[in-house]
Design a protein around this motif. Sequence first.
Motif, PDB file in Angstrom:
ATOM      1  N   LYS A   1       1.514   4.447   2.945  1.00  0.00           N
ATOM      2  CA  LYS A   1       1.882   3.977   4.153  1.00  0.00           C
ATOM      3  C   LYS A   1       0.599   2.764   4.419  1.00  0.00           C
ATOM      4  O   LYS A   1       0.925   1.566   4.533  1.00  0.00           O
ATOM      5  N   ALA A   2      -0.393   3.210   3.934  1.00  0.00           N
ATOM      6  CA  ALA A   2      -1.769   2.261   3.923  1.00  0.00           C
ATOM      7  C   ALA A   2      -1.633   1.298   2.814  1.00  0.00           C
ATOM      8  O   ALA A   2      -1.912   0.263   3.023  1.00  0.00           O
TER       9      ALA A   2
ATOM     10  N   ASN B   1       5.637  -0.576  -2.988  1.00  0.00           N
ATOM     11  CA  ASN B   1       5.150   0.249  -2.027  1.00  0.00           C
ATOM     12  C   ASN B   1       6.202   0.359  -1.042  1.00  0.00           C
ATOM     13  O   ASN B   1       6.126   1.673  -0.546  1.00  0.00           O
ATOM     14  N   THR B   2       7.006  -0.467  -0.714  1.00  0.00           N
ATOM     15  CA  THR B   2       8.003  -0.219   0.270  1.00  0.00           C
ATOM     16  C   THR B   2       9.098   0.691  -0.442  1.00  0.00           C
ATOM     17  O   THR B   2       9.357   1.671   0.195  1.00  0.00           O
TER      18      THR B   2
ATOM     19  N   VAL C   1       4.204  -5.508  -2.711  1.00  0.00           N
ATOM     20  CA  VAL C   1       5.168  -5.151  -1.346  1.00  0.00           C
ATOM     21  C   VAL C   1       6.481  -4.270  -1.606  1.00  0.00           C
ATOM     22  O   VAL C   1       6.765  -3.362  -0.930  1.00  0.00           O
TER      23      VAL C   1
ATOM     24  N   GLU D   1       1.477  -5.966   2.541  1.00  0.00           N
ATOM     25  CA  GLU D   1       1.980  -6.760   3.321  1.00  0.00           C
ATOM     26  C   GLU D   1       1.356  -7.743   4.075  1.00  0.00           C
ATOM     27  O   GLU D   1       1.374  -8.973   4.079  1.00  0.00           O
ATOM     28  N   VAL D   2       0.061  -7.507   4.441  1.00  0.00           N
ATOM     29  CA  VAL D   2      -1.018  -8.340   5.004  1.00  0.00           C
ATOM     30  C   VAL D   2      -1.334  -9.255   3.846  1.00  0.00           C
ATOM     31  O   VAL D   2      -1.366 -10.352   4.089  1.00  0.00           O
TER      32      VAL D   2
ATOM     33  N   LEU E   1       0.928   0.167   1.452  1.00  0.00           N
ATOM     34  CA  LEU E   1       2.067  -0.777   1.810  1.00  0.00           C
ATOM     35  C   LEU E   1       1.793  -1.771   3.037  1.00  0.00           C
ATOM     36  O   LEU E   1       1.834  -2.858   2.752  1.00  0.00           O
ATOM     37  N   GLU E   2       1.027  -1.056   3.896  1.00  0.00           N
ATOM     38  CA  GLU E   2       0.418  -2.316   4.879  1.00  0.00           C
ATOM     39  C   GLU E   2      -0.713  -3.249   4.301  1.00  0.00           C
ATOM     40  O   GLU E   2      -0.412  -4.515   4.750  1.00  0.00           O
ATOM     41  N   GLN E   3      -1.125  -3.000   3.536  1.00  0.00           N
ATOM     42  CA  GLN E   3      -2.145  -3.712   2.983  1.00  0.00           C
ATOM     43  C   GLN E   3      -1.370  -4.927   1.941  1.00  0.00           C
ATOM     44  O   GLN E   3      -1.956  -5.909   2.220  1.00  0.00           O
TER      45      GLN E   3
ATOM     46  N   TYR F   1       7.292   4.111  -0.465  1.00  0.00           N
ATOM     47  CA  TYR F   1       7.198   4.824   0.502  1.00  0.00           C
ATOM     48  C   TYR F   1       8.430   5.509   1.353  1.00  0.00           C
ATOM     49  O   TYR F   1       8.766   6.321   1.793  1.00  0.00           O
TER      50      TYR F   1
END
Length: 512
Positions: free
Chosen positions: A266-267, A368-369, A365, A273-274, A269-271, A372
Amino acid sequence: MCIVLAVTLIGVAYAFMAKPVYQASMMIHVEENSPNSSKNILGEMASLFDTKAEVTAEMELLHSRLVISRAVDNMRLYIDGHPKYFPLIGGLLARQNKQLSSPGVFGIGGYAWGAEKISVPVFNVPDMLQNREFVITAAGDGQYLLTESTQNIALKGKVGVALNAATDNGNIELMVDQMAAAPGAQFSLRRASRLAAIEEVQAMMVTEQGKLSGIINVTLQGQNPQLTTNILNEIGREYMRQNLARKTEEAEKSLAFLNTQLPQLKAQLEQSEVKYNQFRNMHGTIDLGEEARLSLQQSAAAKTRRIELQQKRTELLSRFTDEHPIVQGVNSQLREIDNEIREVAGHIKTLPTLEQDVVRLNRDVKVNTDLYTTLSNTAQQLRLITVGKVSNVRLIDAPMAPEKPLKPNRPLIVAVAVLAGLFLGVLSAFIKNRSEVASRIRSISKRCSAHAWSMPPSRIATSRPRSSNITRNRTRCRYWPRPHRRMWRSKACAFSAPRCSSRCRSSKTISF
């Protein structure tokens, strides 16, 4: 009569003074693993030779230390603490009294006569002091004295406060949680070894109810009905928990692994996306061409397969070595995917620099998506399996505290004692009668022998028997008892002095 009365009194005393033994029981049903098996003719013929191996295995598991040891530890059965009773009659009188009593006999001895009780949750001693009898003496105001005679141990403690003391043999740890007794009352405390406590509980009877029924009947005997029921309840709960844990062990291990991986994914994926959003805001929206999209999809799919193969390889390595054919096959697939990823990466490098950055960020992205999402779905399925898994054994009849003791059977013991007393009385009377008769026979034989030897030879030679004695060849003796007066003898015989029916050397008979 005295023998009958004595034996009857002994039987009655044993029937009422023996400690009652209670029996608790529970019933377990073992279901088949494949209840929806084929109903064709082969399946029906196979059921005829079914030996119910699962029931036998479950019966052995009920006896195993894996189940019994947990119950022993939870119930602390290796600690035995109870009031000291007067020998023979103390326990019987204490069971009739429901109140606290004055300890001892005229204040001497510390024996309990009522509802005294003690609760000891912790009692640890060195191995040398195991199975030794310790004595706890109530001192009033929650104080007590712990003593042991062979090692001269004397320790003071307080109810509700842990006692830790060092001795020559090691440390002693004691915790008295509750003590209801008058000052001076004594309690016997013993710390058995854990293995001895387990083996004592393993003496319970585990049998199958009927033939190939799948029903297991478990019985346990003990002197305390409530404690016996609690032990059997704890064994049943621990057995059910162990059986269900066996069924869900694999799912729980996989779920534990995913629970450690999901936060990291999850971390990531968020990274990703940012970074992607920052790049788009900096350079504006960019429309990828068809080739870039195809390369992105191919690379993302290859990396996803690589991650899945890596997870599969990790799981296989927990069961097999690197030289196993399955592990080598997975390694071969990983090498092929790595080559494919390198080829796609080399193709993407030919695209313009800006497009390369967009493809790379969008690819991270997407990968990772997808990863996850896949792992989240798998974890949710494993949670459902863990919660919804049903054990193949179920508790049909839970243990209940018995109201009546199993033994001793007092009416039967009294009846057997009366019959045994009658038998022994008759036997003793018969033996006494026979001994008296034998004694009289010996006495009369001596008297008759003395009378025969005291006669002069001339009288023996000239005496003539009566005609009736000659014809019937018999004589009468006035010294012999009436049922035995008539004794037969032959005409020609040797003279025998020890017998009353004395026989002459000639053919003549002798009449006394």
